[in-house]
Write an enzyme that holds these catalytic residues in place. Structure first.
Site, PDB file in Angstrom:
ATOM      1  N   GLU A  82       0.837  -1.203   0.000  1.00  0.00           N
ATOM      2  CA  GLU A  82       0.000   0.000   0.000  1.00  0.00           C
ATOM      3  C   GLU A  82       0.871   1.252   0.000  1.00  0.00           C
ATOM      4  OE1 GLU A  82      -2.788  -0.105   3.274  1.00  0.00           O
ATOM      5  OE2 GLU A  82      -2.822  -2.281   3.225  1.00  0.00           O
ATOM      6  N   CYS A 114      -4.486  -5.119   3.048  1.00  0.00           N
ATOM      7  CA  CYS A 114      -3.618  -6.113   3.684  1.00  0.00           C
ATOM      8  C   CYS A 114      -3.684  -7.488   3.026  1.00  0.00           C
ATOM      9  CB  CYS A 114      -3.959  -6.231   5.171  1.00  0.00           C
ATOM     10  SG  CYS A 114      -3.704  -4.703   6.101  1.00  0.00           S
ATOM     11  N   HIS A 237      -3.991 -13.271   9.055  1.00  0.00           N
ATOM     12  CA  HIS A 237      -3.638 -11.859   8.944  1.00  0.00           C
ATOM     13  C   HIS A 237      -3.635 -11.250  10.338  1.00  0.00           C
ATOM     14  CE1 HIS A 237      -3.701  -7.650   8.145  1.00  0.00           C
ATOM     15  NE2 HIS A 237      -4.980  -7.512   8.447  1.00  0.00           N
TER      16      HIS A 237
END
Length: 413
Positions: A82, A114, A237
């Protein structure tokens, strides 16, 4: 179809870290909330670091181990981030020359919050599996976010990158048919400018859990998998380890009917190993899932190999549940040793110095037209890290939007 898997892993977690407990105290944050994070330290990005330097520094140890002949077989280089430094040119294109990789490569950049790292992993693995050339792919995922100073998000906002070499399944085997998907449009996380994060925390937590349940159910529909019994380890995650603990609690209850005692035992047995590294680094956004995966391989190693479930989530939102087969004795590999080395290469800094670093780092953000001597005031941190990690690529200056990089070593003046 060619057997494909994770051949090697590299990591770069910066040259400095700050203690999360000290940051809580300095910011006057509620100490009761510190325990919920399950964080110990977080990495700090310097003014001379960006996604290009982090990607190169994460991948270099992997390529050094691979050697010149092995490098020539790499046909794909993809960076998920990002924090791209250019709206047209990919970070992978920047990295190609610094990593001494062949021109016979496809290079591109991936963005989906993400989830980007896991998405790149899946696309690269699939392309290798159907290719007759028996090549390799290098997937690098990471970010250098600008921490929101004084917020409760700040203690978990880290920096770093993970490099995954796909090829022979030495660390884990990839399976073309073992995945589950769940995506929908929402506004839990946005980044309309490089230094502006718009976060709806409650929506993000609920979406994370919804996607975990949804992607796993989709996975199970196609694999007849059992959440509680089919995997010896889980990696998810990890924005911060406490969020994973809460999501696992919900999933274990809804998908397997576990009681409270069973959930706690299951968390320690299958999930905790994946949080060891994230608890030391913090949130590296696009690289979070691959970092948790690497942590699990490092800290949940078996003598016979085991089944590993991987859950990736990215705000906006998109998610995937992936089934891998981990190889035996992954804790004894060069990848495990380099993961440890990436953590130990960092120097602890005070909150005061951390704040000073952040103030200066804003002058080298993507889009900055000019900046001189980006190493000023932090060269000691780079030199110390290079003593352990070897030569490190750093941003030297920016001239008319052209970012000039240089290699730094332990003898740098």
């Amino acid at each position: 179809m060619t057997a494909v898997g994770i051949e090697d892993i590299g990591a770069y977690f910066g040259t400095a870290h700050v203690e999360v407990g000290e940051l809580f105290q300095a910011r006057g944050l509620e100490q009761a909330r510190l325990a919920n994070l399950l964080m110990r330290r977080k990495s700090v990005a310097l003014p001379c670091e960006d996604i290009v330097t982090m990607a190169v520094n994460a991948a270099r140890p992997v390529l050094d181990r691979l050697g010149a002949e092995g490098r020539a077989t790499i046909e794909t280089v993809v960076v998920a981030t990002e924090s791209g430094v250019d709206l047209a040119k990919s970070a992978a294109a920047f990295a190609l020359a610094f990593l001494d990789l062949p021109k016979t490569c496809r290079v591109f950049e991936v963005k989906q919050a993400c989830h980007g790292g896991a998405a790149a992993f899946q696309m690269a693995a699939a392309s290798l599996a159907v290719s007759p050339r028996r090549g390799r792919a290098l997937v690098i995922a990471g970010d250098a976010p600008i921490p929101v100073q004084g917020s409760y998000a700040e203690p978990s906002q880290g920096a770093g990158a993970i490099a995954v070499l796909l090829g022979e399944p030495r660390l884990a085997r990839w399976h073309a048919d073992r995945y589950g998907l769940w995506s929908f449009d929402n506004t839990d996380f946005r980044r309309p400018a490089v230094d502006v994060d718009v976060i709806n925390v409650d929506l993000s937590i609920m979406s994370y859990i919804d996607c975990l349940i949804g992607s796993y159910k989709n996975y199970s529909e196609h694999t007849a998998s059992d959440f509680g019994a089919s995997f010896d380890a889980l990696a998810m995650h990890t924005p911060f380890p406490g969020m994973v603990r809460g999501a696992h609690r919900t999933a274990a209850r809804r998908l397997s009917g576990m009681d409270a005692a069973g959930i706690d035992l299951d968390f320690k047995k299958r999930v905790s190993a994946s949080l060891e590294v994230p608890a030391e680094v913090g949130n590296i956004y696009s690289g979070c899932t691959l970092m948790a995966l690497a942590s699990s391989l490092r800290h949940h190693s078996t003598t016979t190999g085991h089944e590993l479930g991987v859950y990736s989530y990215g705000g906006g939102c998109s998610s995937e549940f992936i089934g891998l087969t981990a190889s035996a004795d992954t804790e004894r590999t060069p990848a495990a040793a380099q993961l440890d080395a990436a953590l130990s290469a960092r120097t602890k800094i005070s909150v005061e110095r951390y704040d000073a670093v952040l103030d200066v780092a804003r002058r080298t953000l993507p889009g900055t037209p000019d900046a001189d001597d980006c190493l000023r005031g932090v060269s000691d941190l780079v030199t110390t890290a290079a003593h352990t990690a070897g030569p490190l690529l750093m941003l030297g200056s920016i001239k008319d939007h052209h970012r000039e990089y240089l290699w730094c070593d332990k003898d740098m003046s």
